[in-house]
Design a protein around this motif. Sequence first.
Motif, PDB file in Angstrom:
ATOM      1  N   LEU A  37       0.783  -1.174   0.178  1.00  0.00           N
ATOM      2  CA  LEU A  37      -0.014   0.205   0.029  1.00  0.00           C
ATOM      3  C   LEU A  37       0.874   1.178  -0.073  1.00  0.00           C
ATOM      4  O   LEU A  37       1.603   1.377   0.912  1.00  0.00           O
ATOM      5  CB  LEU A  37      -0.841   0.176   1.263  1.00  0.00           C
ATOM      6  N   TYR A  38       0.794   2.176  -1.010  1.00  0.00           N
ATOM      7  CA  TYR A  38       1.598   3.282  -1.031  1.00  0.00           C
ATOM      8  C   TYR A  38       0.511   4.452  -0.440  1.00  0.00           C
ATOM      9  O   TYR A  38      -0.499   4.712  -0.914  1.00  0.00           O
ATOM     10  CB  TYR A  38       1.800   3.617  -2.621  1.00  0.00           C
ATOM     11  N   LEU A  39       1.230   5.197   0.468  1.00  0.00           N
ATOM     12  CA  LEU A  39       0.247   6.313   1.206  1.00  0.00           C
ATOM     13  C   LEU A  39       1.150   7.483   0.762  1.00  0.00           C
ATOM     14  O   LEU A  39       2.140   7.752   1.182  1.00  0.00           O
ATOM     15  CB  LEU A  39       0.321   5.826   2.719  1.00  0.00           C
ATOM     16  N   LEU A  40       0.285   8.496   0.224  1.00  0.00           N
ATOM     17  CA  LEU A  40       0.644   9.905  -0.106  1.00  0.00           C
ATOM     18  C   LEU A  40       0.183  10.937   0.728  1.00  0.00           C
ATOM     19  O   LEU A  40      -0.860  11.053   1.216  1.00  0.00           O
ATOM     20  CB  LEU A  40       0.068  10.208  -1.586  1.00  0.00           C
ATOM     21  N   VAL A  67       3.951  -1.164   3.495  1.00  0.00           N
ATOM     22  CA  VAL A  67       3.354   0.259   3.285  1.00  0.00           C
ATOM     23  C   VAL A  67       4.530   1.066   2.674  1.00  0.00           C
ATOM     24  O   VAL A  67       5.782   1.234   3.516  1.00  0.00           O
ATOM     25  CB  VAL A  67       2.867   0.873   4.513  1.00  0.00           C
ATOM     26  N   VAL A  68       4.303   1.880   1.744  1.00  0.00           N
ATOM     27  CA  VAL A  68       5.548   3.008   1.238  1.00  0.00           C
ATOM     28  C   VAL A  68       5.069   4.297   1.214  1.00  0.00           C
ATOM     29  O   VAL A  68       4.246   4.699   0.926  1.00  0.00           O
ATOM     30  CB  VAL A  68       5.818   2.390  -0.337  1.00  0.00           C
ATOM     31  N   ASP A 109      -2.822  -6.518  -8.874  1.00  0.00           N
ATOM     32  CA  ASP A 109      -3.539  -7.220  -7.800  1.00  0.00           C
ATOM     33  C   ASP A 109      -2.892  -6.859  -6.518  1.00  0.00           C
ATOM     34  O   ASP A 109      -3.635  -7.344  -5.813  1.00  0.00           O
ATOM     35  CB  ASP A 109      -3.947  -8.480  -8.271  1.00  0.00           C
ATOM     36  N   GLY A 110      -1.574  -6.670  -6.387  1.00  0.00           N
ATOM     37  CA  GLY A 110      -1.033  -6.697  -5.096  1.00  0.00           C
ATOM     38  C   GLY A 110      -0.749  -5.244  -4.592  1.00  0.00           C
ATOM     39  O   GLY A 110      -0.045  -5.076  -3.544  1.00  0.00           O
ATOM     40  N   ARG A 111      -1.125  -4.211  -5.234  1.00  0.00           N
ATOM     41  CA  ARG A 111      -0.907  -2.822  -5.114  1.00  0.00           C
ATOM     42  C   ARG A 111      -2.030  -2.029  -4.851  1.00  0.00           C
ATOM     43  O   ARG A 111      -2.793  -1.929  -5.880  1.00  0.00           O
ATOM     44  CB  ARG A 111       0.072  -2.414  -6.028  1.00  0.00           C
ATOM     45  N   GLY A 112      -1.960  -1.179  -3.898  1.00  0.00           N
ATOM     46  CA  GLY A 112      -2.889  -0.249  -3.663  1.00  0.00           C
ATOM     47  C   GLY A 112      -2.374   1.123  -3.167  1.00  0.00           C
ATOM     48  O   GLY A 112      -0.907   1.076  -3.023  1.00  0.00           O
ATOM     49  N   ILE A 113      -3.057   2.275  -3.517  1.00  0.00           N
ATOM     50  CA  ILE A 113      -2.646   3.739  -3.263  1.00  0.00           C
ATOM     51  C   ILE A 113      -3.399   4.519  -2.703  1.00  0.00           C
ATOM     52  O   ILE A 113      -4.575   4.483  -3.158  1.00  0.00           O
ATOM     53  CB  ILE A 113      -2.018   4.191  -4.792  1.00  0.00           C
ATOM     54  N   GLY A 114      -3.049   5.225  -1.750  1.00  0.00           N
ATOM     55  CA  GLY A 114      -4.102   5.929  -1.048  1.00  0.00           C
ATOM     56  C   GLY A 114      -3.498   7.210  -0.415  1.00  0.00           C
ATOM     57  O   GLY A 114      -2.074   7.435  -0.889  1.00  0.00           O
ATOM     58  N   VAL A 133      -0.927  -0.791 -13.005  1.00  0.00           N
ATOM     59  CA  VAL A 133      -0.013  -0.601 -11.877  1.00  0.00           C
ATOM     60  C   VAL A 133      -0.629  -0.691 -10.404  1.00  0.00           C
ATOM     61  O   VAL A 133      -0.185  -1.446  -9.574  1.00  0.00           O
ATOM     62  CB  VAL A 133       0.895   0.711 -11.655  1.00  0.00           C
ATOM     63  N   PHE A 134      -1.735   0.064 -10.125  1.00  0.00           N
ATOM     64  CA  PHE A 134      -2.661  -0.146  -8.944  1.00  0.00           C
ATOM     65  C   PHE A 134      -3.970  -0.595  -9.145  1.00  0.00           C
ATOM     66  O   PHE A 134      -4.459  -0.207 -10.305  1.00  0.00           O
ATOM     67  CB  PHE A 134      -2.699   1.263  -8.319  1.00  0.00           C
ATOM     68  N   SER A 135      -4.562  -1.244  -8.274  1.00  0.00           N
ATOM     69  CA  SER A 135      -6.051  -1.837  -8.361  1.00  0.00           C
ATOM     70  C   SER A 135      -6.960  -1.314  -7.376  1.00  0.00           C
ATOM     71  O   SER A 135      -8.097  -1.558  -7.291  1.00  0.00           O
ATOM     72  CB  SER A 135      -5.890  -3.499  -8.265  1.00  0.00           C
ATOM     73  N   VAL A 136      -6.437  -0.784  -6.328  1.00  0.00           N
ATOM     74  CA  VAL A 136      -7.037  -0.252  -4.988  1.00  0.00           C
ATOM     75  C   VAL A 136      -6.778   1.209  -4.654  1.00  0.00           C
ATOM     76  O   VAL A 136      -5.548   1.654  -4.962  1.00  0.00           O
ATOM     77  CB  VAL A 136      -6.860  -1.124  -3.933  1.00  0.00           C
ATOM     78  N   VAL A 137      -7.877   2.068  -4.680  1.00  0.00           N
ATOM     79  CA  VAL A 137      -7.424   3.262  -4.187  1.00  0.00           C
ATOM     80  C   VAL A 137      -8.130   3.703  -2.753  1.00  0.00           C
ATOM     81  O   VAL A 137      -9.335   3.134  -2.533  1.00  0.00           O
ATOM     82  CB  VAL A 137      -8.023   4.200  -5.230  1.00  0.00           C
ATOM     83  N   CYS A 138      -7.477   4.443  -1.770  1.00  0.00           N
ATOM     84  CA  CYS A 138      -7.925   4.775  -0.622  1.00  0.00           C
ATOM     85  C   CYS A 138      -7.691   6.113  -0.202  1.00  0.00           C
ATOM     86  O   CYS A 138      -6.889   6.630   0.218  1.00  0.00           O
ATOM     87  CB  CYS A 138      -7.471   3.939   0.694  1.00  0.00           C
ATOM     88  N   SER A 139      -8.667   6.968  -0.417  1.00  0.00           N
ATOM     89  CA  SER A 139      -8.626   8.429  -0.228  1.00  0.00           C
ATOM     90  C   SER A 139      -9.334   8.932   1.040  1.00  0.00           C
ATOM     91  O   SER A 139     -10.515   8.688   1.326  1.00  0.00           O
ATOM     92  CB  SER A 139      -9.074   9.157  -1.589  1.00  0.00           C
ATOM     93  N   SER A 140      -8.600   9.775   1.667  1.00  0.00           N
ATOM     94  CA  SER A 140      -9.210  10.484   2.870  1.00  0.00           C
ATOM     95  C   SER A 140      -9.136  11.840   2.627  1.00  0.00           C
ATOM     96  O   SER A 140      -8.300  12.643   2.402  1.00  0.00           O
ATOM     97  CB  SER A 140      -8.312  10.132   4.191  1.00  0.00           C
TER      98      SER A 140
END
Length: 265
Positions: A37-40, A67-68, A109-114, A133-140
């Motif tokens: 999971l990449y967190l920006l 987590v990156v 399938d193994g990468r998310g980004i939020g 590259v990414f299959s899942v997004v988590c935005s706050s």
Amino acid sequence: MKVLTETWRSASIGREKSVNVLLPSRYSPTGRAFPVLYLLHGFGGNRNTWLQCAELSTLVDSAGLVVVLPESGRSWFINDARGRRYEDYLVGEVVGRVDDAFNTVASRDGRGIGGFSMGGAAALYQALRHGEVFSVVCSSAGAFEAPLREGDPYEHLRDGQRLAMPTTRDHERVWGPVGSEVRREYDPYRAVRDRDAKYPIEVHLDVGLDDHPRMIGMNRRMREALAAGSVPHRYRERPGGHDWEFVDAGLPDLFAFARSRLLSA
């Protein structure tokens, strides 16, 4: 949880850059690969900003995610109007570097980004533009309409105070003037419409009920755009403002969403 730092000279940025990599306690360099999971961070943040979240260490361990935490300062993780190529850096360098250095699921399938605010918007931009590259997004509290902004809609809130929202000058240094090619390229609603359906994504959105009305409005509009575009998503409005206390309170939900949808090898 273990925190490591990866540093190299970025060809995209033209200088040395670092990312933090958080490894769950059960991480092993051999055997079963770990989803990532990449967190920006938000506007003006850095690779250490997410580390202030009290729940982060516990959730990294319980979810079993690598987590990156990359950084782009105030550059929105895009290839901006000044020629800074943070999108190329993130997608073209950071992802490959992490997969080469760690035991990860090296596929979409193994990468998310939020992310939070600026980072939440950038996460969605990148997943829509790079579904391979990414299959899942988590935005706050994603600031999705940055490319559409005109003037300074937060001017009335400044009143001599330091506000974690860009001034018109700061904003246009990244996005260019209204009507610029950079703004057109990253128009979020255009990105939803034009996404490559070959690469489906799932999206988690939330926003605080005490956030700025403009921020709540754009999150509701993004929810409607995702629904109109048949993009699977979960949308929540919950107590809180535009701050890290709101983010921290929502982390268990964010991690549960990501973990349930990311592939483990």
